[in-house]
Enzyme design. Structure first.
Site, PDB file in Angstrom:
ATOM      1  N   GLU A  86       0.841  -1.193   0.000  1.00 14.72           N
ATOM      2  CA  GLU A  86       0.000   0.000   0.000  1.00 14.72           C
ATOM      3  C   GLU A  86       0.877   1.243   0.000  1.00 14.72           C
ATOM      4  O   GLU A  86       0.414   2.345   0.299  1.00 14.72           O
ATOM      5  CB  GLU A  86      -0.952   0.001   1.195  1.00 14.72           C
ATOM      6  CG  GLU A  86      -0.315  -0.050   2.555  1.00 14.72           C
ATOM      7  CD  GLU A  86      -1.338   0.031   3.676  1.00 14.72           C
ATOM      8  OE1 GLU A  86      -1.781   1.162   3.980  1.00 14.72           O
ATOM      9  OE2 GLU A  86      -1.694  -1.016   4.240  1.00 14.72           O
ATOM     10  N   CYS A 118      -3.520  -3.723   4.285  1.00 14.03           N
ATOM     11  CA  CYS A 118      -2.633  -4.775   4.804  1.00 14.03           C
ATOM     12  C   CYS A 118      -2.964  -6.166   4.279  1.00 14.03           C
ATOM     13  O   CYS A 118      -2.233  -7.123   4.541  1.00 14.03           O
ATOM     14  CB  CYS A 118      -2.693  -4.786   6.324  1.00 14.03           C
ATOM     15  SG  CYS A 118      -2.147  -3.241   7.079  1.00 14.03           S
ATOM     16  N   HIS A 243      -3.271 -10.861  12.166  1.00 10.06           N
ATOM     17  CA  HIS A 243      -2.692  -9.647  11.592  1.00 10.06           C
ATOM     18  C   HIS A 243      -2.364  -8.657  12.705  1.00 10.06           C
ATOM     19  O   HIS A 243      -3.137  -8.491  13.648  1.00 10.06           O
ATOM     20  CB  HIS A 243      -3.654  -9.001  10.588  1.00 10.06           C
ATOM     21  CG  HIS A 243      -3.164  -7.662  10.126  1.00 10.06           C
ATOM     22  ND1 HIS A 243      -1.982  -7.521   9.439  1.00 10.06           N
ATOM     23  CD2 HIS A 243      -3.661  -6.413  10.309  1.00 10.06           C
ATOM     24  CE1 HIS A 243      -1.779  -6.236   9.196  1.00 10.06           C
ATOM     25  NE2 HIS A 243      -2.778  -5.542   9.711  1.00 10.06           N
TER      26      HIS A 243
END
Length: 364
Positions: A86, A118, A243
């Site tokens: 990103e 992400c 995550h």
């Protein structure tokens, strides 16, 4: 995927991280900012962050993650190259073209960039794995890279969760490091506006909204995962990887899952977290927020920091990208995982980073 005959294997044959060449001690930053030095380390589980000097960017991080692990034979076999990021400097031209050039991959190779906050690295790995499993290019492999850097957030409240780094995954039908169980993958998506990168140099977000979006996505992906597979979350998985926008988010996520499933006490959940999740943040707490590479740096940490881990052990993996999309899947530890990850010397390379003073960090 065929439902008859033996199950075909696919996954990560080689896995390597890149931790950047400079770093900052978060306790030192907190002292200079007039805050409690325990705030980043004990509340956020963030000890250090990687910092990109002017000669490092997502392209160089991706290349440096991959180049040392690829042999001439690997380069010849790669016919798909995907970069999840990103942090791309160009909204048209993908950084995968630069990576292709600097790695010396042959010209008969499809390449592109994936962008979904992400989640971009995970989306690339899953596309690559399905491509390998399809059998359309027998014997060929895919290279997936994830590389991101935080933008300037000096004196902002989220300064302690920033970071940078890269990770490279060689995807093939020889899953020596991590075998993906693609039939288990479950998903959840919802359009939200919790983060915003209007240009390649700016970054903004609503931290509270982002936290609740993450937990809602975890619930949604897990519901689909459980309905689809019938797994027993505790008994069927030796480790869990979540995550990590910041490392302590893994603790919050694990607490939410295990309180929901088993109604455990806080002490019981903490014991489970330390045994089954804590190894996964071994490196993220030294690199900071690593965006698209987070899950795969988590795999490196899990394999490297779990003495009892053995081939065939199963991990649950939860990937999340703001905006938003989430995915949960099962993966197994490969036969050569321990030996391969040890050979990448990740801890030694983290230790070799130049530690910056706060004025040096601000100048960079």
């Amino acid at each position: 995927m065929s439902t008859t005959g033996p199950r075909r294997r696919v996954g990560i044959e080689k896995l390597r991280g890149y931790p950047c060449s400079a770093a900052l001690d978060y306790r030192l930053l907190a002292e200079v900012r007039g805050e409690d030095p325990d705030h980043p380390t004990k509340l956020l589980f963030m000890d250090e962050r990687s910092v990109n000097p002017c000669w490092e960017d997502p392209v160089t991080m991706a290349v440096n993650a991959a180049k040392p692990m690829l042999t001439a034979e690997d380069l010849e076999s790669i016919e798909l190259l995907i970069v999840g990021t990103e942090s791309s400097p160009d909204q048209g031209k993908p950084i995968s073209t630069f990576v292709h050039r600097f790695l010396g991959v042959g010209p008969n190779c499809r390449n592109f960039e994936t962008k979904h906050a992400c989640y971009g690295g995970t989306s690339g790995v899953m596309m690559a794995a399905h491509w390998v499993l399809s059998g359309v290019a027998p014997g060929k492999k895919a290279l997936v890279l994830a590389a991101d850097q935080s933008r300037m957030n000096l004196n902002e409240r989220w300064e302690y969760v920033m970071g940078g780094g890269g990770c490279a995954m060689l995807i093939s039908d020889q899953p020596d490091v991590v075998e993906l169980e693609l039939e288990t993958n479950a998903y959840w998506t919802k359009e939200v506006g919790d983060t915003f990168r209007p240009t390649s140099k700016e970054e903004a977000g609503n931290t509270e909204e982002s936290l609740y979006c993450y937990l809602e996505a975890l619930d949604g992906a897990y519901d689909h995962f459980k309905r689809k597979n019938g797994f027993e979350l505790d008994a069927d998985f030796q480790h869990h990887i979540y995550h990590v926008p910041f490392s302590a988010m893994s603790r919050r996520a694990h607490r939410a899952m295990f309180k929901r499933e088993y109604g455990l006490s806080g002490a019981e959940i903490e014991q489970s977290f330390e045994r089954k999740v804590l190894p996964s943040i071994t490196y993220s707490r030294r690199m900071g927020g690593i965006y698209t590479a987070a899950n795969f740096i988590g795999m490196l940490g899990t394999i490297d920091a779990s003495p009892e881990l053995k081939p065939g052990d199963r991990m649950s993996v939860f990937s999340y990208g703001s905006g938003s999309c989430a995915e949960m899947y099962a993966a197994r530890v490969g036969d050569q995982a321990k030996e391969w990850v040890a050979s990448t010397n990740m801890k030694e390379r983290l230790d070799r980073r130049r530690m910056l003073t706060v004025p040096e960090y601000e100048a960079v």
